[in-house]
Write a protein that holds these residues in place. Structure first.
Motif, short mmCIF file in Angstrom:
data_model
loop_
_atom_site.label_atom_id
_atom_site.label_comp_id
_atom_site.label_asym_id
_atom_site.label_seq_id
_atom_site.Cartn_x
_atom_site.Cartn_y
_atom_site.Cartn_z
N MET A 44 -29.50 -13.06 -13.19
CA MET A 44 -29.08 -13.72 -14.42
C MET A 44 -27.63 -14.21 -14.36
SD MET A 44 -31.54 -13.20 -16.99
CE MET A 44 -30.54 -13.29 -18.42
N ASN A 45 -26.96 -14.00 -13.21
CA ASN A 45 -25.52 -14.28 -13.16
C ASN A 45 -25.18 -15.74 -13.47
OD1 ASN A 45 -26.28 -15.43 -10.72
ND2 ASN A 45 -24.85 -14.27 -9.49
N THR A 46 -25.91 -16.69 -12.99
CA THR A 46 -25.58 -18.10 -13.23
C THR A 46 -25.66 -18.43 -14.72
OG1 THR A 46 -26.43 -18.68 -11.05
CG2 THR A 46 -26.13 -20.48 -12.61
N ILE A 47 -26.71 -17.97 -15.38
CA ILE A 47 -26.86 -18.25 -16.82
C ILE A 47 -25.75 -17.58 -17.62
CG2 ILE A 47 -28.36 -17.84 -18.82
CD1 ILE A 47 -30.73 -18.05 -16.81
N VAL A 48 -25.47 -16.33 -17.30
CA VAL A 48 -24.41 -15.60 -18.01
C VAL A 48 -23.06 -16.27 -17.78
CG1 VAL A 48 -23.17 -13.40 -18.12
CG2 VAL A 48 -25.67 -13.42 -18.02
N PHE A 49 -22.79 -16.67 -16.55
CA PHE A 49 -21.51 -17.30 -16.22
C PHE A 49 -21.34 -18.63 -16.96
CE2 PHE A 49 -21.16 -15.12 -11.79
CZ PHE A 49 -21.10 -13.89 -12.41
N ILE A 50 -22.41 -19.41 -17.04
CA ILE A 50 -22.34 -20.69 -17.75
C ILE A 50 -22.06 -20.46 -19.24
CG2 ILE A 50 -23.72 -22.67 -18.52
CD1 ILE A 50 -25.01 -22.67 -15.72
N LEU A 51 -22.67 -19.45 -19.82
CA LEU A 51 -22.42 -19.13 -21.24
C LEU A 51 -20.97 -18.71 -21.46
CD1 LEU A 51 -25.72 -17.25 -22.17
CD2 LEU A 51 -25.01 -19.54 -22.89
N VAL A 52 -20.44 -17.90 -20.56
CA VAL A 52 -19.04 -17.47 -20.67
C VAL A 52 -18.11 -18.68 -20.56
CG1 VAL A 52 -17.21 -16.19 -19.48
CG2 VAL A 52 -19.42 -15.11 -19.88
#
Length: 190
Positions: free
Chosen positions: A72-80
């Motif tokens: 999930m890192n890419t999705i979480v990073f984009i949200l941040v």
């Protein structure tokens, strides 16, 4: 301390995100027409990249890794990153209206700037700790700042010179960017 200073110089000059890795070219070419606007964009990117490096490092190592949610890192990073860009945009709108207006569409585009997400993903891939992630993010954004400010200064000088008709506009800008990339490549041999 020496390692962190070396990391800072390496990410800013030797592995410059724009001139060596060719990430973040859209704002680099689009906002580098005037020195003041380029400096503002550089500072905005520095804030977003440095803060996102810190927050994504904490989230990845403190939440995603222990819960085995690394996918999930890419999705979480984009949200941040999107949230941080919104904060920077609101701050500029409130405290620096002329810079906010000058950056225009390029300010929200920091969210989709591949350099910003690239730093966060690079920190994860290299298994950087918190401090190393922050220094890597700051160094990378410092390199972006240096590149965009130098490009803006050169573009302002070029605008006052006699350039052949076929080179006016983007052709001379791309040629200048290529020459800058060659110059920054020289830092690899120091």
């Amino acid at each position: 301390m020496t390692t962190m200073l070396l990391l800072l110089l390496t990410t800013a000059l030797v592995n410059n995100v724009v001139l060596s890795q060719f990430l973040g070219l859209c704002p680099f070419l689009g906002v580098s027409k005037q020195l003041k606007t380029a400096a503002g964009m550089g500072v905005a990117v520095m804030c977003v990249v440095t803060l996102s490096s810190a927050i994504t490092s904490l989230l990845y190592n403190g939440v995603l890794l222990p819960l085995k949610l690394q996918y999930m890192n890419t999705i979480v990073f984009i949200l941040v990153i999107a949230a941080l860009v919104q904060l920077v945009e609101m701050a500029l709108k409130r405290y620096s209206r002329p810079l906010y207006a000058a950056l225009g569409v390029y300010l929200p585009l920091i969210t989709t700037n591949c350099a910003v997400l690239g730093v966060a993903l690079q920190n994860v891939q290299q298994e950087n700790g918190f401090l190393t992630s922050v220094v890597n993010g700051f160094g990378t954004s410092l390199g972006f700042f240096v590149a965009i400010v130098v490009m803006a200064g050169l573009r302002e000088k070029i605008a006052n010179n006699d350039v052949p008709e076929s080179f006016k506009g983007m052709p001379i800008t791309l040629l200048t960017a290529g020459l800058m990339a060659i110059a920054f490549y020289g830092f690899k041999f120091l």
